[in-house]
Design an enzyme around this catalytic site. Structure first.
Site, PDB file in Angstrom:
ATOM      1  N   ARG A  40     -95.360  36.250 -16.101  1.00  0.00           N
ATOM      2  CA  ARG A  40     -94.908  35.260 -15.130  1.00  0.00           C
ATOM      3  C   ARG A  40     -93.692  35.806 -14.367  1.00  0.00           C
ATOM      4  NH1 ARG A  40     -96.580  30.802 -12.408  1.00  0.00           N
ATOM      5  NH2 ARG A  40     -95.292  28.962 -12.726  1.00  0.00           N
ATOM      6  N   THR A  70    -104.879  30.573  -6.542  1.00  0.00           N
ATOM      7  CA  THR A  70    -104.636  31.334  -7.763  1.00  0.00           C
ATOM      8  C   THR A  70    -105.965  31.985  -8.044  1.00  0.00           C
ATOM      9  OG1 THR A  70    -102.900  29.912  -8.575  1.00  0.00           O
ATOM     10  CG2 THR A  70    -104.206  30.990 -10.264  1.00  0.00           C
ATOM     11  N   THR A 112    -101.461  34.730  -9.980  1.00  0.00           N
ATOM     12  CA  THR A 112    -101.220  33.914  -8.790  1.00  0.00           C
ATOM     13  C   THR A 112    -100.054  34.429  -7.964  1.00  0.00           C
ATOM     14  OG1 THR A 112    -100.925  31.614  -8.061  1.00  0.00           O
ATOM     15  CG2 THR A 112     -99.597  32.316  -9.933  1.00  0.00           C
ATOM     16  N   ASN A 121     -98.846  31.780  -6.287  1.00  0.00           N
ATOM     17  CA  ASN A 121     -98.604  30.350  -6.154  1.00  0.00           C
ATOM     18  C   ASN A 121     -99.358  29.810  -4.951  1.00  0.00           C
ATOM     19  OD1 ASN A 121     -97.798  27.859  -6.943  1.00  0.00           O
ATOM     20  ND2 ASN A 121     -95.823  27.934  -5.934  1.00  0.00           N
ATOM     21  N   ASP A 132     -92.444  26.336  -8.455  1.00  0.00           N
ATOM     22  CA  ASP A 132     -92.946  25.735  -9.699  1.00  0.00           C
ATOM     23  C   ASP A 132     -91.811  25.206 -10.573  1.00  0.00           C
ATOM     24  OD1 ASP A 132     -95.640  25.876  -9.296  1.00  0.00           O
ATOM     25  OD2 ASP A 132     -95.961  27.716 -10.415  1.00  0.00           O
ATOM     26  N   SER A 181     -95.726  26.699 -15.724  1.00  0.00           N
ATOM     27  CA  SER A 181     -97.004  26.948 -15.064  1.00  0.00           C
ATOM     28  C   SER A 181     -98.079  26.008 -15.604  1.00  0.00           C
ATOM     29  CB  SER A 181     -97.423  28.396 -15.335  1.00  0.00           C
ATOM     30  OG  SER A 181     -98.721  28.640 -14.857  1.00  0.00           O
ATOM     31  N   SER A 182     -99.179  25.922 -14.857  1.00  0.00           N
ATOM     32  CA  SER A 182    -100.356  25.193 -15.340  1.00  0.00           C
ATOM     33  C   SER A 182    -101.502  26.141 -15.671  1.00  0.00           C
ATOM     34  CB  SER A 182    -100.856  24.216 -14.271  1.00  0.00           C
ATOM     35  OG  SER A 182     -99.877  23.259 -13.986  1.00  0.00           O
ATOM     36  N   GLY A 209    -105.907  26.274  -9.156  1.00  0.00           N
ATOM     37  CA  GLY A 209    -105.858  24.858  -8.795  1.00  0.00           C
ATOM     38  C   GLY A 209    -104.607  24.127  -9.229  1.00  0.00           C
ATOM     39  N   GLY A 210    -103.525  24.856  -9.557  1.00  0.00           N
ATOM     40  CA  GLY A 210    -102.308  24.165  -9.990  1.00  0.00           C
ATOM     41  C   GLY A 210    -102.631  23.280 -11.185  1.00  0.00           C
TER      42      GLY A 210
HETATM   43  O1  DON Z   1     -98.463  28.492 -12.206  1.00  0.00           O
HETATM   44  C1  DON Z   1     -98.887  27.493 -11.657  1.00  0.00           C
HETATM   45  O2  DON Z   1     -99.158  26.468 -12.229  1.00  0.00           O
HETATM   46  C2  DON Z   1     -99.130  27.530 -10.160  1.00  0.00           C
HETATM   47  N1  DON Z   1     -98.251  28.494  -9.536  1.00  0.00           N
HETATM   48  C3  DON Z   1    -100.565  27.853  -9.925  1.00  0.00           C
HETATM   49  C4  DON Z   1    -100.910  27.811  -8.469  1.00  0.00           C
HETATM   50  C5  DON Z   1    -102.353  27.632  -8.253  1.00  0.00           C
HETATM   51  O3  DON Z   1    -103.128  27.516  -9.170  1.00  0.00           O
HETATM   52  C6  DON Z   1    -102.808  27.551  -6.875  1.00  0.00           C
HETATM   53  N2  DON Z   1    -104.268  27.574  -6.842  1.00  0.00           N
HETATM   54  N3  DON Z   1    -105.105  27.075  -6.291  1.00  0.00           N
END
Ligand code: DON
Length: 611
Positions: A116, A405, A423, A425, A446, A475-476, A497-498
């Site tokens: 990360r 991502t 990612t 982000n 984030d 993070s997710s 997808g966050g």
């Molecule tokens: O780490 C995370 O949770 C976010 N930065 C992820 C971003 C993400 O999945 C965007 N995607 N569609």
């Protein structure tokens, strides 16, 4: 769901990363329960018949399959696929971002790699606030203050070094990416559409605009896209290892480019972005994976600083104690309204805990043990009645991600599994192209810059996820591996997808393990998303026909605020291995990825891009 620890310490083939990370990670160990005996059982007569790769670009999937064909293992294939994605999928594939990888070998212990991004050492919260002390959202989303120190080059090298087969050289894994960057590749409809969508975004720096919008026009579908600066940087990494990115010419140029950029809303330079010392000092970390059992299947997922594993495990633990079988019998292979009600309520509670308690475990105390304790899980379960409880509170004391991502899932013939999510982000990250030809992330969004200030995904957080020097943002990302009782990798998956990553992974796990759907049906099924705040649950309105209106009405009758959304939730990249060792690899039809098994064709994107 029973959550437990690995037995003993992992066997380290190489000691490259030392024991320090493990010492920190051991504090995450959870109560070992009787059911963990399943780790001992192994049936060696069942083999994976053909390795498989799923990723978000056909060219990257082809690179991974080629590495498997050359004798590389799942880790080698994932590393090569990730470097290829950095070239062919600039929306999210990266050198200038970071991610998480989960290595679940057929023999030996599972490992989780955290690469990360980190906040620079000179980070000051005040730089993200206006004169009235209010967070300026754009400062963590674009411009130099959005950028975290990248983790991908050292992360991918660590993965190769620790988990790779040893049969291939690091440079062999970078070489396909070098060729794609130097010789060029044909722009697909997804990249073309995403560039059209982002055309007026003020985030792009001049270098990025010149590369992606030559002559002021977005790269068009069918054009051959050549990236000589990126090819040079990859060549240096291939020859000199990842230090060629973090020190020397590439690092100096990156730091100077960031120092020269203006900050949103300010006319003077404020400093505070990634500098040479941040780059030189970056280190990925090995962490103990979260491990538990759900309905007899062994599940591995990512520990903090991702929230993904913890939310999925807590939600599954809550669900396992509910009478799923009774509902299953009524549902004909599809979830009933009551079952969906449980999914939503379990997620709502887990996301409340996420907002309050989760952050970088090296900087704050994340109560992993308490959040997965039988007592807390039972009290969460007990609070689920027949109606929605939108007032649910986080464990004592205690939205929306344009976004991108990318996830890679690999299984090799030896039965090793690798699940990795990386990612920048937001889509194309901060939109800042470094002189070395790579895009930089905007991962610092984030963090919870202020407790009540939602980030770009609508997520709120507490001091646990406040921005601080050297800290990793929560993070997710949820790289996950499910193993069958005989130790075979059964399901390897993850998603972009966050926060929708978490809910997408959980729904595919539930559909495969509880509803016994095949992988394609489970991934294709319409999805829902619940993240505690806001209270409404999203339901995909039209993907694959959307949800049955009777189910939606039944949930509304239970008090669920529901929003039907046109957007597609997540993009799951998954490999399934059946009890005979037959692999199915599937790339979510919601986006343009592709999957393939060794010896077979790379399946083409299934649906056109949409805004
Ligand atoms: O780490 C995370 O949770 C976010 N930065 C992820 C971003 C993400 O999945 C965007 N995607 N569609």
């Amino acid at each position: 769901m029973v959550v437990g620890e690995e037995r003993g310490r992992p066997k380290r083939r190489r000691e490259a990363h030392g024991a320090r990370a493990w010492a920190a990670a051991l504090s995450l160990l959870l109560t070992l329960a009787a059911a963990c005996n399943s780790n001992g059982a192994r049936s060696n007569d069942v083999r994976v018949q053909r390795g498989a790769v799923a990723s978000e670009h056909p060219l990257a999937t082809a690179v991974g399959l080629d590495v498997l064909a050359r004798g590389g293992n799942a880790a080698d294939a994932a590393v090569a696929t990730a470097f290829a994605l950095a070239v062919v999928y600039p929306q999210a594939g990266n050198l200038g971002g970071g991610g998480f990888a989960l290595w679940v070998p057929r023999e030996g212990n599972a490992l989780a790699l955290d690469f990360r991004e980190t906040a620079p050492a000179s980070t000051l919260v005040a730089r993200y606030l206006d004169d009235d002390g209010k967070a300026v959202a754009d400062r963590s989303r674009r411009g130099p203050l959005a950028v975290g120190t990248p983790g991908s080059p050292r992360g991918l090298f660590a993965l190769y070094d620790e988990c790779g087969s040893g049969l291939l050289r690091f440079r062999d894994l970078v070489q396909p990416a070098i060729e794609l960057a130097r010789d060029g590749f044909v722009v697909d409809p997804w990249l073309a559409q995403h560039l059209v969508d982002a055309r007026d975004d003020p985030k792009w720096n001049d270098a990025a605009r010149a590369l992606f919008y030559p002559g002021g026009e977005p790269l068009a579908e069918g054009a051959v896209f050549v990236q000589p600066a990126l090819a040079d940087t990859l060549e240096r990494i291939a020859r000199g290892g990842p230090d060629a990115f973090y020190t020397g010419g590439v690092a100096t140029e990156t730091a100077e480019a960031l120092a020269a950029l203006p900050v949103e809303g300010l006319t003077h330079r404020v400093g505070g972005s990634v500098d040479l010392a941040d780059l030189a000092g970056y280190a990925p970390k090995w962490r103990e994976p979260l491990r538990g059992w759900f309905l007899g299947h062994e599940l591995f997922s990512m520990p903090p600083p991702s929230s993904g594993g913890l939310v999925v495990m807590q939600s599954l633990a809550v669900l396992e104690g509910l009478p799923l079988d009774t509902e299953l019998a009524k549902g004909d292979g599809e979830p009933t309204a009551r079952m969906l009600h449980w999914w939503i309520e379990a997620l709502r509670g887990s996301f409340a805990d996420r907002a309050q308690h989760m952050g970088d475990p090296d900087k704050v105390d994340v109560p992993v043990r308490a959040l997965l304790s039988p007592a807390w899980v039972a009290s969460r379960r007990a609070s689920i009645g027949e109606y929605a409880r939108t007032d649910v509170a986080p464990w004592r004391p205690p939205v929306l991600e344009p976004t991108e991502t990318t996830h890679v899932s690999v299984v090799d013939r030896d039965g090793n599994a690798l699940s990795m999510t990386t990612t920048l982000n937001g889509r194309f990250g901060a939109g800042i192209l470094a002189p070395g030809g790579f895009l930089l992330n905007n991962e610092l969004d984030d963090f919870a810059i202020q407790p009540d200030a939602p980030n770009m995904y609508g997520l709120v957080g507490s001091s646990a996820n406040a921005i601080a020097p050297g800290k990793r943002p929560l993070s997710s990302m949820t790289p996950t591996v499910v193993r069958s009782p005989d130790g075979m990798p059964e399901l390897v998956l993850g998603s972009p997808g966050g926060p929708r990553i978490i809910t997408s992974v959980m729904q595919v796990v539930l559909r495969v393990l509880v509803l016994e759907q095949d992988l394609v049906a489970a991934v294709d099924a319409p999805r829902l998303h619940q993240q505690w705040s806001p209270a409404a649950t999203w339901f995909e309105a039209s993907f694959h026909g959307g949800w049955d209106p009777d189910l939606i009405a039944a949930l509304e009758a239970r008090g669920h605020p529901i929003e039907l959304v046109e957007r597609r939730l997540g993009s799951v990249q998954a490999v399934h291995v059946d009890p005979r060792g037959v692999t199915t690899a599937y790339s979510d039809a919601r986006r343009g990825g592709a999957a393939g098994v060794e010896g077979g064709a790379v399946a083409q994107p299934a649906s056109p891009p949409r805004r």
